[in-house]
Scaffold this active site. Structure first.
Site, PDB file in Angstrom:
ATOM      1  N   HIS A 279      31.527  19.380  16.054  1.00  0.00           N
ATOM      2  CA  HIS A 279      32.588  20.068  16.780  1.00  0.00           C
ATOM      3  C   HIS A 279      33.172  19.129  17.826  1.00  0.00           C
ATOM      4  O   HIS A 279      34.374  19.055  18.006  1.00  0.00           O
ATOM      5  CB  HIS A 279      32.016  21.337  17.416  1.00  0.00           C
ATOM      6  CG  HIS A 279      33.029  22.143  18.169  1.00  0.00           C
ATOM      7  ND1 HIS A 279      32.746  23.359  18.726  1.00  0.00           N
ATOM      8  CD2 HIS A 279      34.314  21.904  18.472  1.00  0.00           C
ATOM      9  CE1 HIS A 279      33.839  23.830  19.327  1.00  0.00           C
ATOM     10  NE2 HIS A 279      34.780  22.973  19.194  1.00  0.00           N
TER      11      HIS A 279
ATOM     12  N   GLU B 104      40.539  17.015  20.475  1.00  0.00           N
ATOM     13  CA  GLU B 104      39.253  16.588  21.043  1.00  0.00           C
ATOM     14  C   GLU B 104      39.401  15.271  21.805  1.00  0.00           C
ATOM     15  O   GLU B 104      38.764  15.067  22.839  1.00  0.00           O
ATOM     16  CB  GLU B 104      38.198  16.461  19.940  1.00  0.00           C
ATOM     17  CG  GLU B 104      37.763  17.791  19.342  1.00  0.00           C
ATOM     18  CD  GLU B 104      36.946  18.638  20.305  1.00  0.00           C
ATOM     19  OE1 GLU B 104      37.106  19.862  20.299  1.00  0.00           O
ATOM     20  OE2 GLU B 104      36.130  18.088  21.078  1.00  0.00           O
TER      21      GLU B 104
ATOM     22  N   HIS C  39      38.525  15.617  25.632  1.00  0.00           N
ATOM     23  CA  HIS C  39      37.199  15.073  25.949  1.00  0.00           C
ATOM     24  C   HIS C  39      37.116  13.550  25.819  1.00  0.00           C
ATOM     25  O   HIS C  39      36.463  12.891  26.616  1.00  0.00           O
ATOM     26  CB  HIS C  39      36.149  15.703  25.034  1.00  0.00           C
ATOM     27  CG  HIS C  39      36.095  17.195  25.118  1.00  0.00           C
ATOM     28  ND1 HIS C  39      35.624  17.872  26.223  1.00  0.00           N
ATOM     29  CD2 HIS C  39      36.471  18.155  24.235  1.00  0.00           C
ATOM     30  CE1 HIS C  39      35.698  19.183  26.020  1.00  0.00           C
ATOM     31  NE2 HIS C  39      36.212  19.385  24.823  1.00  0.00           N
TER      32      HIS C  39
END
Ligand SMILES: *[C@@H]1O[C@H](CO)[C@@H](O)[C@H](O)[C@H]1NC(C)=O
Ligand SMILES: *[C@@H]1O[C@H](CO)[C@@H](O)[C@H](O)[C@H]1NC(C)=O
Ligand SMILES: *[C@@H]1O[C@H](CO)[C@@H](O)[C@H](O)[C@H]1NC(C)=O
Length: 251
Positions: A56, A103, A107
């Site tokens: 994920h 993502e 992040h």
């Protein structure tokens, strides 16, 4: 005797330790987050036919969207794309790169504050490397925890991971409805320090769990992500691929 003043000694100790302590805005933990696709898709109505845990994300414990001008560019990870498609699939849109872009921005740009992760290639390659080294699907299987119609206890699952990793994971479930007596295994987080050495995850919900719902929900499924730390006393269902029990069926 100025040199022996306790204040000075404390100050000297503080200064010397400050050299090794990381800067205040730097992350100190990376959270490698895995999805169980069957559970995810029972909430999101996708049909992945994937019988292993998928990636994920790789989330630093500090920072969100750290550099909006650092655009995702899939050409930079061209060599990784076959593995990305298999190990880090966008379960809702399998042919899209949107999940990785999301993502990276949310992040990756924060993880990139560390020299070891300061490029898109380094970031995605490291996530894949940690994911394969860990091999969560095999860890569980080794302890006979396999997708099936029987239920497991929370401590069985936690113990399997602790046994292999030597550290505490964060294990998250979906609670299909109030008053049901079973929870569904959905997401597992494994944590690493700045040297990529395994470390305990905190039990409390951190930045990852609570903030990550948005990507998959931006497409219009208007409900919160639904994962929360599994109840320690409730049986855990690890659903097989072709036996998706929807929330409705479990209610
Ligand atoms: C699911 O995957 C398995 C193995 O990868 C394959 O044999 C099977 O045909 C697939 N089923 C569907 C419905 O796509
Ligand atoms: C943000 O990313 C851009 C593009 O890679 C880079 O030139 C810039 O130095 C970065 N800014 C910071 C604050 O890291
Ligand atoms: C994307 O990356 C490739 C390979 O590094 C580079 O040649 C290209 O200019 C980049 N594209 C953009 C829009 O930055």
């Amino acid at each position: 005797m100025v040199l022996h003043s306790p204040v000075l000694i404390i100050l000297a100790a503080a200064l010397s330790s400050a050299v090794v302590i990381s800067p205040p805005h730097m992350w100190t933990k990376l959270i490698l987050t895995h999805h169980w696709p069957t559970t995810f898709c029972s909430m999101e109505h996708c049909h992945p036919n994937i019988s292993f845990w998928t990636l994920h994300g790789l989330w630093p414990d500090k920072g969100i969207d750290c550099n909006s001008s650092w655009h995702f560019n899939s050409s930079e990870i061209e060599d990784l794309l076959p593995d990305m498609q298999k190990s880090w699939p966008d379960l809702l849109k399998p042919t899209s790169t949107g999940f990785w872009k999301y993502e990276w921005h949310k992040h990756g740009t924060c993880a990139a504050k560390a020299p070891s992760l300061d490029s898109q290639h380094k970031y995605f390659a490291k996530a894949l490397e940690l994911y394969h080294k860990l091999d969560l699907t095999s860890i569980l299987k080794k302890f006979d925890i396999v997708p099936s119609d029987k239920y497991y206890t929370f401590s069985q699952i936690e113990a399997a991971i602790e046994n292999v990793c030597g550290t505490k994971p964060k294990i998250q479930c979906v609670h299909p409805a109030m008053n049901t007596d079973v929870q569904i295994l959905g997401q597992i987080e494994i944590c690493f320090d700045t040297d990529f050495t395994l470390m305990d995850c905190e039990k409390e919900a951190t930045v990852g769990a609570t903030s990550e719902g948005s990507f998959f929900h931006r497409t219009g499924v208007d409900k919160p992500s639904g994962f929360s730390v599994c109840d320690h006393d409730m049986p855990v269902y690890y659903p097989p691929v072709h036996k998706i029990r929807t929330q409705t069926e479990l209610q």
